[in-house]
Each structure stands twice: as structure tokens, then as C-alpha cells.
Design a protein around this motif. Sequence first.
Motif, PDB file in Angstrom:
ATOM      1  N   PHE A   1       1.845 -11.537   3.492  1.00  0.00           N
ATOM      2  CA  PHE A   1       1.684 -10.978   4.740  1.00  0.00           C
ATOM      3  C   PHE A   1       0.259 -10.338   4.958  1.00  0.00           C
ATOM      4  N   CYS A   2      -0.126 -10.749   6.076  1.00  0.00           N
ATOM      5  CA  CYS A   2      -1.721 -10.481   6.339  1.00  0.00           C
ATOM      6  C   CYS A   2      -1.621  -8.945   7.443  1.00  0.00           C
ATOM      7  N   HIS A   3      -2.150  -7.967   6.843  1.00  0.00           N
ATOM      8  CA  HIS A   3      -2.020  -6.671   7.732  1.00  0.00           C
ATOM      9  C   HIS A   3      -3.704  -6.368   8.329  1.00  0.00           C
ATOM     10  N   GLY A   4      -3.500  -6.551   9.526  1.00  0.00           N
ATOM     11  CA  GLY A   4      -4.806  -6.426  10.416  1.00  0.00           C
ATOM     12  C   GLY A   4      -5.297  -5.057  10.579  1.00  0.00           C
ATOM     13  N   LEU A   5      -4.436  -3.937  10.594  1.00  0.00           N
ATOM     14  CA  LEU A   5      -4.394  -2.843  10.764  1.00  0.00           C
ATOM     15  C   LEU A   5      -4.480  -1.614   9.830  1.00  0.00           C
ATOM     16  N   ALA A   6      -3.509  -2.245   8.838  1.00  0.00           N
ATOM     17  CA  ALA A   6      -3.038  -1.140   8.095  1.00  0.00           C
ATOM     18  C   ALA A   6      -4.314  -0.335   6.875  1.00  0.00           C
ATOM     19  N   ASP A   7      -4.366   0.800   6.731  1.00  0.00           N
ATOM     20  CA  ASP A   7      -5.052   1.539   5.938  1.00  0.00           C
ATOM     21  C   ASP A   7      -4.499   1.344   4.544  1.00  0.00           C
ATOM     22  N   LEU A   8      -5.366   1.769   3.438  1.00  0.00           N
ATOM     23  CA  LEU A   8      -4.831   1.580   1.951  1.00  0.00           C
ATOM     24  C   LEU A   8      -3.503   1.916   1.740  1.00  0.00           C
ATOM     25  N   PRO A   9      -3.170   3.284   1.974  1.00  0.00           N
ATOM     26  CA  PRO A   9      -1.909   3.866   1.623  1.00  0.00           C
ATOM     27  C   PRO A   9      -0.720   2.909   2.394  1.00  0.00           C
ATOM     28  N   ALA A  10      -0.796   2.652   3.693  1.00  0.00           N
ATOM     29  CA  ALA A  10       0.092   1.578   4.244  1.00  0.00           C
ATOM     30  C   ALA A  10       0.373   0.399   3.543  1.00  0.00           C
ATOM     31  N   LEU A  11      -1.142  -0.266   3.171  1.00  0.00           N
ATOM     32  CA  LEU A  11      -0.950  -1.423   2.388  1.00  0.00           C
ATOM     33  C   LEU A  11      -0.371  -1.310   1.006  1.00  0.00           C
ATOM     34  N   GLU A  12      -0.618  -0.212   0.294  1.00  0.00           N
ATOM     35  CA  GLU A  12      -0.111  -0.026  -0.991  1.00  0.00           C
ATOM     36  C   GLU A  12       1.456   0.183  -1.001  1.00  0.00           C
ATOM     37  N   ALA A  13       1.951   1.029  -0.065  1.00  0.00           N
ATOM     38  CA  ALA A  13       3.321   0.888   0.461  1.00  0.00           C
ATOM     39  C   ALA A  13       4.047  -0.093   0.438  1.00  0.00           C
ATOM     40  N   ALA A  14       3.370  -1.177   1.185  1.00  0.00           N
ATOM     41  CA  ALA A  14       4.167  -2.415   1.460  1.00  0.00           C
ATOM     42  C   ALA A  14       4.097  -3.131   0.432  1.00  0.00           C
ATOM     43  N   ARG A  15       3.041  -3.223  -0.526  1.00  0.00           N
ATOM     44  CA  ARG A  15       2.812  -3.705  -1.634  1.00  0.00           C
ATOM     45  C   ARG A  15       4.081  -3.482  -2.519  1.00  0.00           C
ATOM     46  N   ALA A  16       4.392  -2.176  -2.651  1.00  0.00           N
ATOM     47  CA  ALA A  16       5.483  -1.381  -3.522  1.00  0.00           C
ATOM     48  C   ALA A  16       6.769  -1.770  -3.241  1.00  0.00           C
ATOM     49  N   ARG A  17       7.038  -1.825  -1.785  1.00  0.00           N
ATOM     50  CA  ARG A  17       8.371  -2.306  -1.271  1.00  0.00           C
ATOM     51  C   ARG A  17       8.543  -3.623  -1.654  1.00  0.00           C
ATOM     52  N   TRP A  18       7.743  -4.725  -1.435  1.00  0.00           N
ATOM     53  CA  TRP A  18       7.964  -6.214  -1.432  1.00  0.00           C
ATOM     54  C   TRP A  18       6.962  -6.708  -2.294  1.00  0.00           C
ATOM     55  N   PRO A  19       7.074  -6.601  -3.831  1.00  0.00           N
ATOM     56  CA  PRO A  19       6.035  -6.993  -4.744  1.00  0.00           C
ATOM     57  C   PRO A  19       6.038  -8.391  -4.634  1.00  0.00           C
ATOM     58  N   HIS A  20       7.114  -9.239  -4.547  1.00  0.00           N
ATOM     59  CA  HIS A  20       7.326 -10.554  -4.225  1.00  0.00           C
ATOM     60  C   HIS A  20       6.449 -11.223  -3.323  1.00  0.00           C
ATOM     61  N   VAL A  21       5.868 -10.344  -2.291  1.00  0.00           N
ATOM     62  CA  VAL A  21       4.963 -10.992  -1.174  1.00  0.00           C
ATOM     63  C   VAL A  21       3.718 -10.810  -1.577  1.00  0.00           C
ATOM     64  N   HIS A  22       2.844 -11.554  -1.208  1.00  0.00           N
ATOM     65  CA  HIS A  22       1.244 -11.353  -1.518  1.00  0.00           C
ATOM     66  C   HIS A  22       0.804 -10.685  -0.014  1.00  0.00           C
ATOM     67  N   HIS A  23       0.230  -9.704  -0.377  1.00  0.00           N
ATOM     68  CA  HIS A  23      -0.245  -8.627   0.922  1.00  0.00           C
ATOM     69  C   HIS A  23      -1.883  -8.758   0.736  1.00  0.00           C
ATOM     70  N   VAL A  24      -2.335  -9.341   1.917  1.00  0.00           N
ATOM     71  CA  VAL A  24      -3.649  -9.285   2.100  1.00  0.00           C
ATOM     72  C   VAL A  24      -4.226  -8.299   3.292  1.00  0.00           C
ATOM     73  N   ALA A  25      -5.248  -7.808   2.966  1.00  0.00           N
ATOM     74  CA  ALA A  25      -6.011  -6.712   4.148  1.00  0.00           C
ATOM     75  C   ALA A  25      -6.762  -7.771   4.929  1.00  0.00           C
ATOM     76  N   THR A  26      -6.536  -7.711   6.296  1.00  0.00           N
ATOM     77  CA  THR A  26      -7.673  -8.748   7.290  1.00  0.00           C
ATOM     78  C   THR A  26      -8.415  -7.665   8.170  1.00  0.00           C
ATOM     79  N   ARG A  27      -8.402  -6.395   7.926  1.00  0.00           N
ATOM     80  CA  ARG A  27      -8.988  -5.500   8.844  1.00  0.00           C
ATOM     81  C   ARG A  27     -10.509  -5.583   8.720  1.00  0.00           C
ATOM     82  N   ASP A  28     -11.186  -5.529   9.979  1.00  0.00           N
ATOM     83  CA  ASP A  28     -12.651  -5.664   9.930  1.00  0.00           C
ATOM     84  C   ASP A  28     -13.455  -6.842   9.088  1.00  0.00           C
TER      85      ASP A  28
END
Length: 564
Positions: A156-183
Amino acid sequence: MDLMQAFEHAALNVARWELDQAEQRLRQIVAEAPHAAPRAHAELAIALSLQGRGPDALAEIEKAVALAPHDATILQNQLILEKLREPEAPARFLDLHRAFGARFTPAGGCLAEARAIDPNKKLKTAYLGVDAHTALKRFMPILAEHHDRSRFDLVFCHGLADLPALEAARARWPHVHHVATRDISARHYARALAHLGIDIAVDLSGHGLGGTLQALAYRPALLQVTWLDYVAGTGVPAIDFRVADAVTDPDDNRSTEPVLRLPFAQWCAVPPPEPADQPQADDQRPPTLGLINVTVKLSARLLNWAARILERVPEARLLVLGLTGQQARAHALSLLPEALHARIDLFDRVDEATYHELVATVDLCLDPPVFSGATSTLDALAAGIPVLSCPGHLPHTRSSASILETLNLQPWIAATDDALIDQAVQMLEHVELMRGRRHSLREQVLASSLHQGPTFVAALEQLLAEAWSSKAQHHQARSAAQWVQAVNAAIQAQSPQQAIYALEGLTLYQAPDGLLRRLAIAYNQLGVQWLKHGARFEAARHFEMALEIDPQQADAAHNLQQCR
């Protein structure tokens, strides 16, 4: 006037939905700073669209395009706002998208050719822009929780998420690789996807999130598709397919890309909670017609439907959600006969819980004809509320029709305005029947593919896997000699863009200083080409990438100063 501060304040006004103030500031910039007029007209167009003033927004964006015909951001905004044109202009819509793609995201990207393909491994599938739209949070859990983990690895590539939102997504779906693409730049985005070994890249937002399509132009994945939020072709040559269905796209002539068709509507979402309080069959409340979509989708035709229905059902009321500011309300009321104003309830933007409470008070919803609803239609139907739609030609006018077709509710799909109004009048005159059927409609909707994740995701997986396998059969990784040959051919043809594509592939896994300097030179040369056309923003973007690669690139540093 402090121009930078004025733009910052206007952007903050828009972010806070202080649209009247944003309009005032941006009109002041147009009047007092002619050199900044292109950007001001473009941002004013966005603010006006959020007020439901589609024709005014189109007029402003056309002024911006006339003043800055080479500005990619302005032209991308034009593509988005073109959905508000009434009546729709299908040929113009498709031509504008194709022209943008050819100009700003030309064919030739080849990062996926830097690696070999293993046809037997799990498919690493990246969903790009999972947070590009607030409604997407209703769709992402379906993918995260129902993809077959034995066959697919998710990113999952997060284009707008701040750090808390990104960490929440990682905690909810640990089997998904989460990438921050903002900026990050489009180049970095593309190379990151390639380094992750992405097999399938799924764009979720089309032209609605800057940078995603520009990254895919480098072709970091073997299969690249667009789906979900944009509901239209992108015009980007590197996009192989659109994921859609047979109702939004009965043929391939309504999109700039070939279509992969699901066997049912192309949406599946987490349902909203069941309303705690809603009208019963014997309720004495007057029948209520609802316009519940985002305000940008309001149009003269939609409000004309509502007025004609109210005139024929004297006891009915109209509820309109999301009108923020005096200008938005004044504009909406100006399109409705004054004699009806006492029967109209206008609501500002509200929080999600209040939104669902208000929707539950409605008996019948009208689907916007300029840009058909999907999430809002699902919300209404899941609350047991009928939705009437009159689809147009282009896919983005046919979303609700697709949803209704999936539910076998074809009588709620009208062929003409008169047919829709007649149907609405009949239903409101027998409002007790609609209220008595709310529970059964909700049950019908919840049992369908619109909310059954396993059913929907299995069909989506089949489409993606078959399309990927077809492309994999013809894939062959390039050798070093082939990369060098491609670079030399591009240089000989005096094509910096094609040289960039080839050099990015050649340097993906090993980056000798000499090749990096050559790549920086190519970016600088492409920037110079844009600068000659007066495209300062696009030129600056390429000079910045040249300096990102080689900070010692003196020509790029000098040229960048010329853009400021």
C-alpha cells in the motif's frame, strides 16, 4: 502583496473549507498580480468547483490554460474539472486526456525490463494512493483482508498520510507492506516501486493525486492498471488497462485505455453502520428528496430535476448536503425557483456520523448526472434508500447505473430526464412503500458483491493475474548491451526523454558516476526543451531532478535559477 503568503492563506482556506474567503483571496491575486494569474485562476477554479459552481470553475481553468498552456499541474486540474461539463463532451474529454498523456507522460518507460520475471512466484501488487480520497478508507480494508496471501503480496502506497496515520495502517494490516510516498519525486517513486519488485501497479486516483501517473510513466511494473476513484481513462501510455465493468464501459470507445471488465460493479466497500433512526412505513414525516453527494457534483440539471419533482409533489421536501459558505448556498438557491425555497433544507459539511444520520432521513436520492456517485450511492442503498440515476455516455456518469444493475434494480435507471422525474414522483407519492422496504433493500445490498469482499476480490485477482500472465509471456529482461544501445539511439535521435528512460533502467541496480552524470545531463536537456516553450514549472522539475542526481550539474543549477 506578499504573493507566497497570499497563496498559502488561500490554500489554508480551501483546506478548512472556508471557500468564500479562498475565492476572495484568489480573485485579489488575479487583480493585483498578473504574473501569478495562471496559478490563481487554477486554484480559483478548484475553490469554485467545491462550491458547486461547475460552469464558473470551467471558465477559470480555461483562463489558466490559456495563460499557461504548458503547465502540467494546471492541465491536470483541467482534466479533473472537465468531468463537470454539462452537457458532457465525450470526444473533447478523451482528446484532452490523450494529449496530456502524450505530452507529459510519453511512452517509452522501461524500468520493469531491468529484471527477469519468475512466473511461479507470488505477485507483488502495489496499490498506489490508498489515501488519495477520504472515501478510499472504505475500500482498502476489502483488499487488505481478502486478497489471497498465497498468491499475492500487497504493498500500500500512502501519498498523503502523516506518520500517525501510516503507523495505524501498519498496525492494522501487518501483512501488508506500507510505503510513504508523500513529497517524493516521480522518479524516486518509480525507482522505489522497481526496487520493491512490483509486478502489478494499481493506480487508484488517476489525475486526482499528483505524481502517481508521472511515476508510472517510467513503467516500474510489468502490468500497470488504473481503477476505482477516477472512473475514467488517464491518457497515460504506460497504463495498460482500466479495471471497470460492462455498465460503465459497454465498449472500449469510452476510455483511453483498454478495459478489464469485472463481472459486476467495480466497487466493493465496507458498509456503513445501520441507521439507528429512520422513517417507518407509517411515519407522518413529509417525503424527502435528497442530494447527498459532494458539492462539486451539483449541477443545473440536477437541481432542475429536484425542482420539477418538488413542483409535482407539493408535500415533499429537499435536503442538500455539503453546501459550505454563502456563495455555495446562494448559487444552489439561484438555480431553484424561489417559491420552493421554504421546502429546502441546506446543510453545511458535517462529520461522518452526522452525515449518515442525515442520509437516513431521506426517502429518495438523485444521482448527479455530471459525475455519478459511487460511495454515496452505496451509502444510500445500504441505508435502504432508493437512488435514481440517468447515466450519460462517459464512464464517470455511469457509476450508479453500474451499482443498480448489479442489484437488478434496472427500473431505477432512467433513459431520459422526464422518465427519471416521473419515476421519482411516483415513488414519493407512495413513500410508505419505500419506507416499508428499507430493511429488505439493505439486506439485498449487503448480500451482493458490493459488500461481499471474498467474492469481489476473487474476481479482481483473476483479472489481474490473467493480464499479468499474458504480459509475462512476452517479457524479457534487457541485457547491458541492449540498455547501452537504447541510450545511444536516444542520444542520436536527440530525444532526452527516451535517453532518461533508458538510463534510469541501466542505472537501477548499479550506478557508476559516469552514467549518473549522463542521466543528469539528459534531465537538464529535457528541462531546457520545456523552458524554450515557456513551461517554467515543468522545466524546473527536470532541473531539480538533474541536481538530485548530480548536485554538481552547473548547467542545471543555472537553468533552475532562470525559472525562479
